[in-house]
Enzyme design. Structure first.
Site, PDB file in Angstrom:
ATOM      1  N   ASP A   1       0.827  -1.195   0.000  1.00  0.00           N
ATOM      2  CA  ASP A   1       0.000   0.000   0.000  1.00  0.00           C
ATOM      3  C   ASP A   1       0.871   1.258   0.000  1.00  0.00           C
ATOM      4  OD1 ASP A   1      -2.610   1.228   0.208  1.00  0.00           O
ATOM      5  OD2 ASP A   1      -2.129   1.706   2.289  1.00  0.00           O
TER       6      ASP A   1
ATOM      7  N   GLU B   1       0.854  -0.286  -5.078  1.00  0.00           N
ATOM      8  CA  GLU B   1      -0.293   0.639  -5.059  1.00  0.00           C
ATOM      9  C   GLU B   1       0.250   2.020  -5.394  1.00  0.00           C
ATOM     10  OE1 GLU B   1      -2.193   3.708  -4.206  1.00  0.00           O
ATOM     11  OE2 GLU B   1      -1.815   3.140  -2.116  1.00  0.00           O
TER      12      GLU B   1
ATOM     13  N   ASP C   1     -11.473   1.278  -1.178  1.00  0.00           N
ATOM     14  CA  ASP C   1     -11.626   2.702  -0.877  1.00  0.00           C
ATOM     15  C   ASP C   1     -12.587   3.415  -1.830  1.00  0.00           C
ATOM     16  OD1 ASP C   1     -10.026   2.959   1.386  1.00  0.00           O
ATOM     17  OD2 ASP C   1      -8.200   3.228   0.216  1.00  0.00           O
TER      18      ASP C   1
END
Length: 499
Positions: free
Chosen positions: A293, A340, A393
């Site tokens: 991430d 990401e 998200d």
């Protein structure tokens, strides 16, 4: 490059009668569903023990597993629980939402019974587990035991300075004093990893790879920050100097204030990033592929003054860059990683990503913003990327279309040839599958055609997140057949060696 497809759904979203999805029967049946649907990847959110706010991205440990994910029926089959000891406990009233308050009260009640019973049995495998995981388990179990001792207060608020500062003498004294509680937290991790290994083996044997998610940062209130203070940018009182987040962007006008402690990259460099190498090695053992991430922070990261009300006043700092990834390949190996790389990125981030060779991410919901040419439009993709209809998200596909501007929704409809007859969500999934991306992933909510109320997380909000659950029976054979047909049509159906 072989083409693949996968589904994003966290374990907590699986159906179960005990308040939350687990590594039990529903997880095995979902693997069967994925296999039937021709999906080779099951993408999960982080599986660590969640802390305040219930976010899987704020965990008490970067190594430990979430006790909520332990299946109680499997424990009953092992003789560690009796059904009447947990079936009647209050688990929440809504099968489509996790009630974390009820879960917290009931789950640990059941697990403590299991641990008490387990202590009376053969502990040979347990002791082997403890010994092989001592590098992180000792500190984690002590950390949780001391938290319980101090009514779950954050370690920065523990009144005994010796244990708060992780002094060797205090660590020894509390380890002796809280030995029973330490056993409980060790045993819970033994139960978690026993069930995890069995589930992973089953998934892999059925052609399904587990796709994990590693938050780049850890929570301040974690065993990691408490026991490894040199790794983080903390002051003499062990409080953060600056904290993590990101500046104002697509998601929020005031940015995102995550509050995680930042790393002391100079210290880490001197240790050849040993803490990070051990962390990634652990993740690579749990998952077949891992998404890191907020990859951009390896190039430069956003540092916000500790105590700030929002992320507006932060500043960019230089990250470790390519040296980190050269060290990773040298010490851990060339393990499968997805980067990401979302957000407003600088050219330097793109250069770093290209040098690593890791696949980045493309989000279809970002492609149709104001009808402008951008990197998220499928005709601009390269093969070495993962395309999503949306991530945890994002809104669901139907929720996004319903809330998008008329111009953006119209652009998406024209580009993807969306139609009511096909189903708007299916049109977006089809567009992702048709792209050149080597891996296409959609949320389970999108395959089910669910509205905004079923989204997993709304960034910069603290209420109502991480709760969505799939209803029993939703993953039907008919749905699997439809997904498989689409997967085969766009060359994403992995052929078995004996076919």
């Amino acid at each position: 490059m072989t083409r693949h497809a996968g589904i994003l759904m966290h374990l907590t979203s699986l159906p179960s009668p005990y308040g939350v999805g687990t590594m039990g029967e529903a997880a095995y049946r979902f693997v069967d569903f994925l296999e039937s649907a021709g999906q080779t990847y099951w993408q999960l959110l982080p599986v660590g023990p969640t802390s305040y706010g219930d976010s899987p991205y704020q965990s008490f440990s970067t190594y430990a597993g979430n006790p909520y994910l332990i299946d109680l029926d499997l424990l009953a089959k092992e003789g560690l629980l009796r059904p009447e000891e947990y079936q009647a406990l209050p688990w929440g009233d809504d099968p489509e939402r996790v009630d974390y308050d009820a879960l917290y009260r009931s789950r640990y009640q059941a697990l403590r019974l299991a641990a008490q019973r387990g202590k009376q049995g053969n502990l040979k495998e347990f002791h082997r587990f403890v010994e092989s995981n001592r590098s992180w388990l000792d500190d984690y179990a002590l950390f949780m035991a001391v938290k319980v001792h101090y009514d779950m207060a954050a370690w920065t608020q523990w009144p005994d300075q010796g244990i708060r500062l992780h002094k060797k003498k205090s660590v020894h004294e509390y380890s002796e004093r809280l030995s029973e509680e330490i056993f409980f937290w060790q045993y819970v991790q033994y139960l978690f990893f026993s069930q995890w290994e069995q589930l992973k083996q089953y998934a892999n044997s059925h052609g399904v790879r587990l796709f994990g998610d590693m938050p780049i940062y850890v929570a301040l209130d974690s065993a990691d920050a408490w026991s490894n203070p040199d790794v983080f940018w903390l002051d003499e009182d062990r409080l953060p100097v600056r904290v993590a987040g990101c500046p104002p962007d697509y998601f929020s006008k005031t940015g995102q204030l995550w509050g995680n402690p930042l790393y002391d990259w100079e210290f880490l460099k001197k240790t050849e990033y040993d803490w990070w190498m051990r962390r990634i090695r652990h993740a690579s053992g749990m998952f077949d592929v891992t998404r890191i991430d907020h990859f951009r922070a390896f190039y430069n990261y956003y540092a916000i003054p500790y105590g700030a009300e929002n992320a507006v006043e932060g500043e960019w700092k230089k990250g470790p860059g390519m040296e980190f990834f050269k060290t990773l390949r040298r010490t851990v190996g060339d393990i499968p990683i997805i980067a990401e790389d979302l957000g407003d990125l600088s050219p330097g981030v793109y250069r770093l990503l290209r040098r690593t060779g890791y696949p980045g991410m493309k989000i279809l919901q970002f492609a149709f913003d104001s009808g402008e040419e951008n990197d998220y439009l499928p005709h601009n993709y390269e093969k070495n990327c993962v395309v999503y209809t949306g991530t945890h998200d994002n809104d669901t596909a139907l929720g996004w279309l319903a809330s998008a501007s008329e111009q953006d929704a119209g652009f998406a409809a024209d580009y993807c040839r969306l139609s009511k007859a096909e189903g708007y969500h299916w049109g977006l999934i089809r567009t992702a599958y048709a792209s050149v991306s080597f891996l296409a992933v959609a949320q389970m909510q999108d395959f089910l055609g669910l509205p905004s109320q079923c989204r997993m997380n709304t960034p910069s909000t603290t209420q109502g997140n991480w709760q969505w659950r799939m209803l029993p029976g939703a993953a039907t054979p008919e749905l699997a057949k439809k997904i498989r047909t689409l997967t085969a049509l766009y060359g994403r159906l992995e052929r078995k060696e004996d076919e």
